[in-house]
Design a protein around this motif. Sequence first.
Motif, PDB file in Angstrom:
ATOM      1  N   UNK A 332     -19.752 -26.261   5.369  1.00 54.69           N
ATOM      2  CA  UNK A 332     -20.054 -25.027   4.662  1.00 54.69           C
ATOM      3  C   UNK A 332     -20.639 -25.378   3.294  1.00 54.69           C
ATOM      4  N   UNK A 333     -21.964 -25.432   3.189  1.00 52.66           N
ATOM      5  CA  UNK A 333     -22.594 -25.960   1.978  1.00 52.66           C
ATOM      6  C   UNK A 333     -22.355 -25.114   0.729  1.00 52.66           C
ATOM      7  N   UNK A 334     -22.071 -23.820   0.878  1.00 54.51           N
ATOM      8  CA  UNK A 334     -21.877 -22.959  -0.282  1.00 54.51           C
ATOM      9  C   UNK A 334     -20.399 -22.724  -0.594  1.00 54.51           C
ATOM     10  N   UNK A 335     -19.503 -23.369   0.153  1.00 57.86           N
ATOM     11  CA  UNK A 335     -18.070 -23.098   0.026  1.00 57.86           C
ATOM     12  C   UNK A 335     -17.572 -23.374  -1.392  1.00 57.86           C
ATOM     13  N   UNK A 336     -16.845 -22.406  -1.936  1.00 56.70           N
ATOM     14  CA  UNK A 336     -16.349 -22.545  -3.302  1.00 56.70           C
ATOM     15  C   UNK A 336     -14.855 -22.228  -3.371  1.00 56.70           C
ATOM     16  N   UNK A 337     -14.480 -20.985  -3.069  1.00 53.05           N
ATOM     17  CA  UNK A 337     -13.078 -20.569  -3.143  1.00 53.05           C
ATOM     18  C   UNK A 337     -12.666 -19.922  -1.834  1.00 53.05           C
ATOM     19  N   UNK A 338     -11.568 -20.410  -1.268  1.00 54.35           N
ATOM     20  CA  UNK A 338     -10.930 -19.756  -0.119  1.00 54.35           C
ATOM     21  C   UNK A 338      -9.549 -19.291  -0.559  1.00 54.35           C
ATOM     22  N   UNK A 339      -9.278 -18.012  -0.392  1.00 53.57           N
ATOM     23  CA  UNK A 339      -7.974 -17.439  -0.727  1.00 53.57           C
ATOM     24  C   UNK A 339      -7.314 -17.068   0.595  1.00 53.57           C
ATOM     25  N   UNK A 340      -6.193 -17.726   0.909  1.00 58.36           N
ATOM     26  CA  UNK A 340      -5.514 -17.530   2.185  1.00 58.36           C
ATOM     27  C   UNK A 340      -4.227 -16.750   1.946  1.00 58.36           C
ATOM     28  N   UNK A 341      -4.316 -15.447   2.064  1.00 56.74           N
ATOM     29  CA  UNK A 341      -3.152 -14.578   1.899  1.00 56.74           C
ATOM     30  C   UNK A 341      -2.464 -14.477   3.252  1.00 56.74           C
ATOM     31  N   UNK A 362      -7.449 -27.689   5.948  1.00 57.40           N
ATOM     32  CA  UNK A 362      -8.638 -27.527   6.784  1.00 57.40           C
ATOM     33  C   UNK A 362      -9.771 -26.879   5.993  1.00 57.40           C
ATOM     34  N   UNK A 363      -9.445 -25.907   5.154  1.00 56.22           N
ATOM     35  CA  UNK A 363     -10.483 -25.282   4.335  1.00 56.22           C
ATOM     36  C   UNK A 363     -11.037 -26.267   3.307  1.00 56.22           C
ATOM     37  N   UNK A 364     -10.192 -27.144   2.790  1.00 58.79           N
ATOM     38  CA  UNK A 364     -10.693 -28.195   1.902  1.00 58.79           C
ATOM     39  C   UNK A 364     -11.659 -29.115   2.635  1.00 58.79           C
ATOM     40  N   UNK A 365     -11.281 -29.527   3.831  1.00 60.62           N
ATOM     41  CA  UNK A 365     -12.137 -30.420   4.600  1.00 60.62           C
ATOM     42  C   UNK A 365     -13.459 -29.756   4.957  1.00 60.62           C
ATOM     43  N   UNK A 369     -14.059 -26.054  -2.612  1.00 62.67           N
ATOM     44  CA  UNK A 369     -13.609 -26.799  -3.782  1.00 62.67           C
ATOM     45  C   UNK A 369     -12.252 -26.325  -4.270  1.00 62.67           C
ATOM     46  N   UNK A 370     -11.934 -25.081  -3.973  1.00 59.17           N
ATOM     47  CA  UNK A 370     -10.674 -24.492  -4.436  1.00 59.17           C
ATOM     48  C   UNK A 370     -10.098 -23.669  -3.293  1.00 59.17           C
ATOM     49  N   UNK A 430       7.299 -18.373  -5.807  1.00 61.20           N
ATOM     50  CA  UNK A 430       7.165 -19.828  -5.974  1.00 61.20           C
ATOM     51  C   UNK A 430       6.349 -20.502  -4.886  1.00 61.20           C
ATOM     52  N   UNK A 431       6.043 -19.798  -3.793  1.00 61.00           N
ATOM     53  CA  UNK A 431       5.362 -20.439  -2.677  1.00 61.00           C
ATOM     54  C   UNK A 431       3.852 -20.432  -2.738  1.00 61.00           C
ATOM     55  N   UNK A 432       3.253 -19.801  -3.747  1.00 68.91           N
ATOM     56  CA  UNK A 432       1.799 -19.736  -3.847  1.00 68.91           C
ATOM     57  C   UNK A 432       1.263 -20.971  -4.568  1.00 68.91           C
ATOM     58  N   UNK A 433       0.238 -21.602  -3.985  1.00 71.35           N
ATOM     59  CA  UNK A 433      -0.294 -22.834  -4.570  1.00 71.35           C
ATOM     60  C   UNK A 433      -1.803 -22.767  -4.702  1.00 71.35           C
ATOM     61  N   UNK A 434      -2.293 -23.436  -5.732  1.00 69.33           N
ATOM     62  CA  UNK A 434      -3.731 -23.606  -5.939  1.00 69.33           C
ATOM     63  C   UNK A 434      -4.066 -25.069  -5.684  1.00 69.33           C
ATOM     64  N   UNK A 435      -5.037 -25.309  -4.814  1.00 69.52           N
ATOM     65  CA  UNK A 435      -5.405 -26.675  -4.424  1.00 69.52           C
ATOM     66  C   UNK A 435      -6.872 -26.914  -4.789  1.00 69.52           C
ATOM     67  N   UNK A 436      -7.143 -28.029  -5.433  1.00 69.36           N
ATOM     68  CA  UNK A 436      -8.512 -28.387  -5.757  1.00 69.36           C
ATOM     69  C   UNK A 436      -8.855 -28.187  -7.214  1.00 69.36           C
ATOM     70  N   UNK A 437     -10.097 -27.908  -7.491  1.00 73.80           N
ATOM     71  CA  UNK A 437     -10.590 -27.888  -8.865  1.00 73.80           C
ATOM     72  C   UNK A 437     -10.173 -26.628  -9.625  1.00 73.80           C
TER      73      UNK A 437
END
Length: 437
Positions: A332-341, A362-365, A369-370, A430-437
């Motif tokens: 996904x060349x334009x992938x920037x932020x995925x929010x998985x609710x 998987x979304x990181x792979x 970026x975030x 407490x279970x919400x996390x931000x991964x990446x930049x």
Amino acid sequence: MSRGILHGRTLEARDLRLLRYRAPQLHAEFLRLRAALNARARDGNDGNWDDLMGRIRSLDGVAGFLRAPSVQGLRRHADQGPVVIVNITERRCDALILRADAEQSVLPVPLTGLTQADVIAHLLRLNRAVFAAPNDPSLFTRRDAQRDLAEILSWLWDRVTAPVLDALGLTAPHSATQPPPRIWWCPVGLMAYFPLHAAGHHGSGGKATVMDRAVSSYTTTVRALTGRVGPPAAGTTPHTLVVAVPDAENAPSLPGAAAEAAVLTELMPNAMVLSGAQATYENVVHALPAYPVAHFSCHGLTFWENPAAGMLLLHDHLTRPLTVEQLSAMELPYADLAYLSACSTSSTHPNLADEALHITGAFQLAGYRRVIGTLWPVNDTTSLEITRATYADLTHGGSTPPRTELSAQALHSAVRALRDRYPASPSLWAGYVHVGQ
């Protein structure tokens, strides 16, 4: 200590995509020569390989092509904030802090109060608590589960995060007049299950908690913080894809999913919404490559015995599941932020914790970026609150496109506000996390 082999291979694939983008002829030559070497056709080819590597690495921006990173190179990834690797072994436990400081780029912090046996015992307690807190029919059991979670967060502070923050000089709550400092956690092994970002004594009025001293993100490896190397997104305005599945077959209803879609379309009227029967595998997979921001509001399903089969429950998940394996293989060349609710998007088998073989990973792979994900099952109502607050912050109340570079700060503010309202109910925030930049 090893971590993120799959992500390391993905970074090598990014090098190849960059080469293909910058120099298609050299990319084709590389593929031909590599195939020849893999077939053991080495006669006279080693010199050709060295020559090819020299020509590739002389290109602007490609000097590090397939090179192992140096300490200096890794240090660049800590220029926005330190990266903290938390390593747990039977013999000893340590944190290694990677900083941009050229004189002392790696700062070791012995975690003398922590043992591997303690980690295992607290992990078992954590797993029991996060499932009992929202689900047990007994009010007393739910109350005790919240108390257990609060005690685990206090233990994490005392044994892991307080020594790290002290070593970094983050010894007091950050000033409201200054941007909060950033910190990236890179937990190894079983530590990947713990909410290090939420560690603290939350009854102390904010004096002894991570979230009152810094904005936390997570990373699988230091190199995973490398920026996107593909072409920029078309146009100047990011576009958002919203996928909402309030009534997936053979799954409990999620009224919050439809409510989230309504909130997001109010804040971002130009968003593309796939809701209910429109949220099919074919429609989602077709749409993902075109949108830098993707928001999923649906059930998440994980399988410890087969983590690659974990999935987000789309409308047609029974016949065409969107799995971890399929997501990881996307480009996904334009992938920037995925929010998985969704519930438990960062959960996987303990043997694969270092590979982040789960929905968030998987979304990181796939190139995001975030990624915003979850460590355990989350509440439908509070998920809506956090979604609303996060995107309201990212869009300046709906007046701008989402500023994805501020996603960590926006999630942090939303979670901290919920913590301030319900400090004795950590399962809600407490279970919400931000991964990446």
